[in-house]
Scaffold this motif. Structure first.
Motif, PDB file in Angstrom:
ATOM      1  N   GLY A 201     115.690   6.547 -71.016  1.00  0.00           N
ATOM      2  CA  GLY A 201     114.732   6.890 -69.960  1.00  0.00           C
ATOM      3  C   GLY A 201     113.440   6.146 -70.225  1.00  0.00           C
ATOM      4  O   GLY A 201     112.839   6.301 -71.288  1.00  0.00           O
TER       5      GLY A 201
ATOM      6  N   TRP B  84     121.389  20.571 -64.673  1.00  0.00           N
ATOM      7  CA  TRP B  84     121.248  19.483 -63.707  1.00  0.00           C
ATOM      8  C   TRP B  84     122.612  18.833 -63.429  1.00  0.00           C
ATOM      9  O   TRP B  84     122.912  17.748 -63.913  1.00  0.00           O
ATOM     10  CB  TRP B  84     120.259  18.423 -64.187  1.00  0.00           C
TER      11      TRP B  84
ATOM     12  N   GLY C 215     119.980   8.245 -63.810  1.00  0.00           N
ATOM     13  CA  GLY C 215     119.778   9.091 -62.631  1.00  0.00           C
ATOM     14  C   GLY C 215     121.100   9.666 -62.175  1.00  0.00           C
ATOM     15  O   GLY C 215     122.145   9.470 -62.825  1.00  0.00           O
ATOM     16  N   ASN C 216     121.064  10.363 -61.041  1.00  0.00           N
ATOM     17  CA  ASN C 216     122.301  10.944 -60.518  1.00  0.00           C
ATOM     18  C   ASN C 216     123.348   9.866 -60.254  1.00  0.00           C
ATOM     19  O   ASN C 216     124.530  10.077 -60.493  1.00  0.00           O
ATOM     20  CB  ASN C 216     122.026  11.699 -59.208  1.00  0.00           C
TER      21      ASN C 216
ATOM     22  N   ASP D  82     111.469  10.684 -66.607  1.00  0.00           N
ATOM     23  CA  ASP D  82     112.784  10.882 -67.231  1.00  0.00           C
ATOM     24  C   ASP D  82     112.795  11.978 -68.297  1.00  0.00           C
ATOM     25  O   ASP D  82     113.846  12.302 -68.851  1.00  0.00           O
ATOM     26  CB  ASP D  82     113.278   9.573 -67.867  1.00  0.00           C
TER      27      ASP D  82
ATOM     28  N   LEU E 257     119.725  16.797 -71.113  1.00  0.00           N
ATOM     29  CA  LEU E 257     120.899  16.225 -71.781  1.00  0.00           C
ATOM     30  C   LEU E 257     120.892  16.554 -73.278  1.00  0.00           C
ATOM     31  O   LEU E 257     121.941  16.774 -73.888  1.00  0.00           O
ATOM     32  CB  LEU E 257     120.978  14.711 -71.558  1.00  0.00           C
TER      33      LEU E 257
ATOM     34  N   ARG F 148     125.216   8.749 -63.214  1.00  0.00           N
ATOM     35  CA  ARG F 148     126.066   9.841 -63.718  1.00  0.00           C
ATOM     36  C   ARG F 148     127.307  10.063 -62.848  1.00  0.00           C
ATOM     37  O   ARG F 148     128.306  10.592 -63.332  1.00  0.00           O
ATOM     38  CB  ARG F 148     125.231  11.122 -63.847  1.00  0.00           C
TER      39      ARG F 148
ATOM     40  N   TYR G 188     127.407  17.039 -68.645  1.00  0.00           N
ATOM     41  CA  TYR G 188     126.973  17.528 -67.334  1.00  0.00           C
ATOM     42  C   TYR G 188     128.194  17.663 -66.430  1.00  0.00           C
ATOM     43  O   TYR G 188     129.263  17.113 -66.732  1.00  0.00           O
ATOM     44  CB  TYR G 188     125.927  16.595 -66.711  1.00  0.00           C
TER      45      TYR G 188
ATOM     46  N   TYR H 233     121.017   9.613 -76.186  1.00  0.00           N
ATOM     47  CA  TYR H 233     119.966   9.380 -75.186  1.00  0.00           C
ATOM     48  C   TYR H 233     118.659   9.169 -75.935  1.00  0.00           C
ATOM     49  O   TYR H 233     118.341   9.918 -76.853  1.00  0.00           O
ATOM     50  CB  TYR H 233     119.849  10.591 -74.239  1.00  0.00           C
TER      51      TYR H 233
ATOM     52  N   LYS I 109     112.559  15.070 -68.035  1.00  0.00           N
ATOM     53  CA  LYS I 109     113.360  16.238 -67.655  1.00  0.00           C
ATOM     54  C   LYS I 109     114.852  16.022 -67.991  1.00  0.00           C
ATOM     55  O   LYS I 109     115.473  16.869 -68.633  1.00  0.00           O
ATOM     56  CB  LYS I 109     113.179  16.504 -66.147  1.00  0.00           C
ATOM     57  N   ILE I 110     115.380  14.878 -67.579  1.00  0.00           N
ATOM     58  CA  ILE I 110     116.802  14.640 -67.848  1.00  0.00           C
ATOM     59  C   ILE I 110     117.034  14.507 -69.360  1.00  0.00           C
ATOM     60  O   ILE I 110     118.053  14.940 -69.898  1.00  0.00           O
ATOM     61  CB  ILE I 110     117.353  13.412 -67.058  1.00  0.00           C
ATOM     62  N   TYR I 111     116.049  13.941 -70.044  1.00  0.00           N
ATOM     63  CA  TYR I 111     116.144  13.807 -71.502  1.00  0.00           C
ATOM     64  C   TYR I 111     116.291  15.192 -72.140  1.00  0.00           C
ATOM     65  O   TYR I 111     117.209  15.442 -72.936  1.00  0.00           O
ATOM     66  CB  TYR I 111     114.885  13.093 -72.004  1.00  0.00           C
TER      67      TYR I 111
END
Ligand code: CS2
Length: 498
Positions: free
Chosen positions: A68, A258, A39-40, A73, A80, A43, A87, A109, A75-77
């Motif tokens: 994830g 992101w 998550g944020n 998850d 990235l 990171r 990022y 990831y 979306k972040i997958y």
């Protein structure tokens, strides 16, 4: 027209010089950490410290593989993957200054729902020395009042039935550790990075509870081969909003799908208990100590509890962000009194640490109006947070006969918050896995105040404590009869008179 650069490995050299870019060769990075829950916060925190170590000291043997577990998850997958794990971290100071930096320490990831076996194999790989996690306070599958593992949770029941396609962190960890045991490749460190008192001990107990039923032969191996350091983690990291991406576009000519925004402050105090080695994170500013418990207690009971208070009070007042609430004089005066009178006496020996300046620094951080930390983020899943951030202090004060009027008032504001409507009549939604119960109890409490603190899953038997019950009922009555502003004035005046 300005040339905006899409963030990925190939384009790194096109990034303007005003942005800090990784100076190390990413191809040479070896993955030794698996992190669940990118998550944020991960990171802006652990991935940042690790990147710092790589950048400044060329330590390349502790790259991170993100995992994830949830459908969410995806979306972040995807992002990235598209950005080669890169990022932007945008650090925003109090004075409106900001620094942008590309973080490159996440080199792999895996999206678990798509490939559970790959995740288990990765965690079981001999190169992996640390499995860390940020899975939120609620992710530990504990009864909120008793702290006991909840075997009745349907996903846990499912995981026990289908060990090769788990859904929970417990299913994954037990399968990976089983492979490590069977293949004789030794253990590793499991490191919680969540806001939980004694987070290492908590993940250990939760995992052992799961394993006891799912893989009983594994328990003694875990005891001997896996370590679970406690740690205190800290960096305020709000939800990323579209304006942040636009700022990156306009000021730094970066197109990042992101980015992460955070404050300049960062802290990580860790118990030095890593059974299979660790990066020299201390070079990047991490503090390794023998006993992290007092640091955790201080942070959870002051910063996180402070956040919750600003969240509940702020929501009722119709504020949207934490800095708005923190710049409200009555709210901040109340918060100061809460900290001084009811929290400080419960904190253990903090050694060299100056508690007064720590508290002062918190007010500064809360007031940073460049960090638009949404009240909705802070109030999200409060039923998992309140027992850790507030009820632990309440219990200590009740045990020692200390003052509890502010604590009781805060719990009453939480009840009022669950009415779901601010002082101007504007509604907001209660985002919580116990929202139905909370909303219902708050509704009943209009007639019978005690109904709210009778939610046993959160309060245990606290409603039977006469002193607390009386204070709570008094506070809730006052909140329902007067405006919050008036209540706070009364509370603050009372302290000034004493
Ligand atoms: C917040 C934390 O979620 C919350 O309630 O208090 O996320 C807080 O911002 C971090 O713990 C800061 O280190």
């Amino acid at each position: 027209m300005k040339n905006i650069v899409e963030l990925n490995q190939e384009n790194l050299e096109l990034i303007p010089s005003s942005v800090l870019v990784p100076s190390y060769n990413r191809d040479a990075v070896k993955t030794s950490i698996v992190h669940i829950g990118v998550g944020n916060f991960h990171r802006s925190h652990q991935a940042f410290y690790t990147d710092e170590l790589m950048n400044k000291y060329g330590v390349l043997d502790y790259g991170i593989c993100g995992i994830g577990l949830l459908d969410y998850d995806r979306k972040i997958y995807n992002i990235l993957k598209d950005q080669d794990g890169l990022y932007t971290l945008l650090v925003k100071g109090h004075d409106g200054s900001y620094v942008a930096r590309i973080i490159a320490s996440i080199v792999e990831y895996i999206f678990a729902p798509e490939n559970p076996i790959a995740v288990i194999e990765k965690m079981a790989h001999p190169d992996i020395k640390i499995i860390s996690m940020t899975i939120t306070e609620g992710g530990y599958n504990l009864n909120k009042a008793t702290g006991k593992f909840d075997y009745s949770n349907p996903v846990i029941v499912e995981d026990m039935k289908n060990p090769n396609s788990p859904k929970t962190v417990f299913g994954y960890l037990s399968q990976a550790l089983k492979l490590r045991m069977l293949r004789n490749i030794g253990g590793c460190t499991i490191q919680s990075c969540d806001n939980i008192q004694e987070n290492g001990k908590v993940i250990k107990n939760a995992l052992l509870s799961y394993v006891e039923k799912a893989e009983p032969q594994l328990a003694t191996w875990i005891e001997a081969n896996v370590s679970f350091p406690n740690s205190m983690v800290d960096r305020i990291t709000p939800v990323t909003v579209i304006e942040d991406s636009e700022l990156l576009n306009n000021e730094f000519l970066i197109d990042d799908q992101w980015p992460v925004v955070c404050e300049p402050f960062i802290q990580w105090v860790v118990e030095d208990n890593f059974i299979n080695g660790r990066p020299k994170w201390e070079k990047a500013g991490v503090q390794f100590v023998e006993n992290v418990i007092p640091f955790e207690q201080m942070k959870l009971r002051l910063l996180n509890a402070g956040h919750s208070i600003l969240g509940f009070l702020g929501a009722i007042q119709g504020y949207e962000t934490i800095d708005e609430a923190a710049n409200d004089e009555e709210i901040i005066a109340f918060l100061k009194n809460f900290m001084d009178i009811e929290v400080s006496p419960t904190l253990g020996d903090l050694g060299e640490l100056n508690l007064e300046s720590y508290k002062e620094s918190l007010f500064m951080r809360f007031k940073n109006n460049h960090i638009k930390d949404l009240i909705s983020r802070i109030c999200y899943e409060s039923s998992s947070k309140v027992p850790i951030f507030l009820l632990s202090t309440l219990k200590d004060q009740l045990n020692t006969g200390g003052q509890i009027s502010h604590l009781a008032f805060v719990i009453a504001t939480w009840c009022r918050y669950n009415d779901g409507v601010d002082k101007n009549g504007k509604t907001y939604s209660i985002e919580d896995d116990m929202s139905n119960i909370l909303i219902r109890a708050a509704a009943y409490s209009h007639q019978d105040p005690v109904r709210f603190i009778e939610i046993e899953k959160i309060f245990g038997d606290l409603s039977k404590n006469e002193r607390f019950k009386e204070e709570f009922i008094k506070s809730l009555k006052m909140i329902r009869e007067k405006s919050l502003q008036e209540c706070l004035q009364l509370m603050n005046e009372k302290v000034n008179v004493l």
